[in-house]
Design an enzyme around this catalytic site. Sequence first.
Site, PDB file in Angstrom:
ATOM      1  CG  HIS A   1      -1.714   1.214   1.460  1.00  0.00           C
ATOM      2  ND1 HIS A   1      -3.060   1.296   1.195  1.00  0.00           N
ATOM      3  CD2 HIS A   1      -1.363   2.436   1.957  1.00  0.00           C
ATOM      4  CE1 HIS A   1      -3.507   2.498   1.510  1.00  0.00           C
ATOM      5  NE2 HIS A   1      -2.489   3.222   1.991  1.00  0.00           N
ATOM      6  CD  GLU A   2       1.747   3.715   3.791  1.00  0.00           C
ATOM      7  OE1 GLU A   2       1.990   4.751   3.136  1.00  0.00           O
ATOM      8  OE2 GLU A   2       0.787   3.623   4.576  1.00  0.00           O
TER       9      GLU A   2
ATOM     10  CG  HIS B   1       0.453   6.319  -0.668  1.00  0.00           C
ATOM     11  ND1 HIS B   1      -0.702   6.671  -1.330  1.00  0.00           N
ATOM     12  CD2 HIS B   1       0.054   5.830   0.549  1.00  0.00           C
ATOM     13  CE1 HIS B   1      -1.750   6.413  -0.562  1.00  0.00           C
ATOM     14  NE2 HIS B   1      -1.316   5.900   0.581  1.00  0.00           N
TER      15      HIS B   1
END
Length: 683
Positions: free
Chosen positions: A239-240, A243
């Site tokens: 997920h990170e 980003h």
Amino acid sequence: MKNFTLKTIIGIILIMMSFTIHSQDRTCGMEAYMEEMLQDPEYAREYEESQRRFKQRLQEYLSDQDFSQRQNTIEIPVAVHFPEANEADRACLEVLAQNQIDILNADYSATNTDIATWNNSVSSLFPGTTAGVADISFCIAVSNHPPGLDPELIEGNPAITIGYNFGGGSPRDGNWAGYLNFVVRNIGALGFSPLGGSIALGDAVTMDNNAFGSNAVPGCPGSGVVPSAPYNLGRTTTHELGHFFNLEHTFNGDGNGTCGIGGDGIADTPEVANSTYGCPSPNAVASCLAGQVALTMNYMDYVNDACMYMFSAGQMTVAEAYITSNLVPALAQNVCTPPTPGFTLTANDSPVFSCPNTDTQAVFNLSYTTILDFAEMTTFSASGLPAGATATFNPPSLNDDGDFTMTINNIDATAQGNFTITVTGTSNSVTETVDVELNNNCTQILCDPYSSAQNLNIPIADGSGGSAGQPIASDVINIPNSSIIESMTVNVDVTHTFIGDLIVQLVHPDGVTFVNLWELDCGGQNDFDITFDDTAGTIACAQPTTGTYAPSNPLSAFNGLDAQGNWTIFVADFFGGDTGTFNDWTITICSEQALSVDELSLDKLTIFPNPNNGEFNIGFDSNSGEDIIIEIFDLRGRAIYSQRYNSVRRFEEVINLNNAQSGVYLLNISDGPQKVTKKIIVE
């Protein structure tokens, strides 16, 4: 360097609190991090430029103008950093790091085992959406490691640092430019990343030590790095990293979102008002489009690890556009291929300072490190010497790991100037070089301490719920003399019953450059008296916490600035229930200065033996009636000895440097107004 006003500085401290709040639900600090960083005009300029490049490349991708560039798999080298872990757990941490890389390779190529759920039963709920496959791969670097950062970072072994204070506590470290960096430490939230990270500047994805890797391999409890349910499948890092590759959340808000904002702006991820938690059924959450359910299983939502298992094709197009436009040009090359047997040369003390008026020699300390059991005899030589100088090596050759010295002779016959000297190691099959700097300008690095009054007894007002107690404790030290900062240390002495409530911030006389020395460290422990030094290790909490440690943000932010003026320190408490006092503090500024001419010589000064083995005698007649101060610095300006003595008529002392390494050191003697600097040689 951040050019903020003092009001904004206090605001940043408050924003940082968002990273310390524990929650049973998934939390992501990306928005708070970007809100803070975009207040820096230079960061905002960098971000705007990276987004311009990304948008141009994305348009080329979407119009198939640049499809040819998407055919070769992009290999992204990774470095993993555990600043709070124990070296004894290296083997365990290496296994966990590789486990996380395996997860990323599967998730970004849609080869993860649970993608079958999408293919078999879920994809039919989302007409027009297919699982995304990125033509990228991740590998932990194993060769050409940045030198001098971690003594256990050995060529041929994975690029994993343990105990290395990445970025001085910040999520950017230029030493690791060229790598995709993961920093794993206790941050409270599960993780955070810049939106659109920079490989060129050494940005990192920061992960909590309970959300990195999966429980498919043993965690490392001795270092507190243990994947914990329900975030124990490595998907928080997936997920990170999304980003970092410029992917937004798929939802508009986290509990306060509304439809009509546009979602993440990607056509094949249905817009949804709010984030989703837990592990819902695939058709349980409605999107903003009538009759269309939310893509809750997407990696960029907030569901548990077990229930997120896909990117969309549109998301991977965005990610690849960002990677190729911003990251590929800066990737370190040839670091994922295992090295061949050989050796490296490392300079341990460059530059070295010398003066033709006073010196005959200058000594450099270097290290020879073999790679993969390399055993050929290697002979050392040097080029680029000042005219008239010669170089000798001790030992002249090595075939195993070890230290050696290079002595530049006949300095008294050379001209002043800065010289780059190339040290070459030559064996039968390998030649390697390292450059060192000889500053032959009759200057030296001197370190001058400036102290506040003792027993300031400034109250530290109790904070409340993340707000700083008022008034914020502060004090000012005035440095009267102009000098350009080469390096510096700061000592801070605080009495407080819960030091984890505190943030300590140092502001330069320009009013805009600042460093957070202490950021909510050590939880409920009491008191600290710490010297903050960039070269030291991470804080080791105790009760009280004393010693020398790296600050939360590196003091090198002040390097190159003028030291003159009013330095301001702030000590702020952010939570209720505990108070304390700010006792005193000291700044030590190291700067390059001309070699001192002894305007007032010391009567009958003797220093013997010199050279010595680290133990020597000092004697002189004292007439000042004031305290006598003996200080010894290495040639990089780091204090290795400091002692104050009561005034006597005849000063006689034996100095022991406690196993100091061989080399040249500066001895400063202060007898009231009389100050003398002499060189001593430890053999």
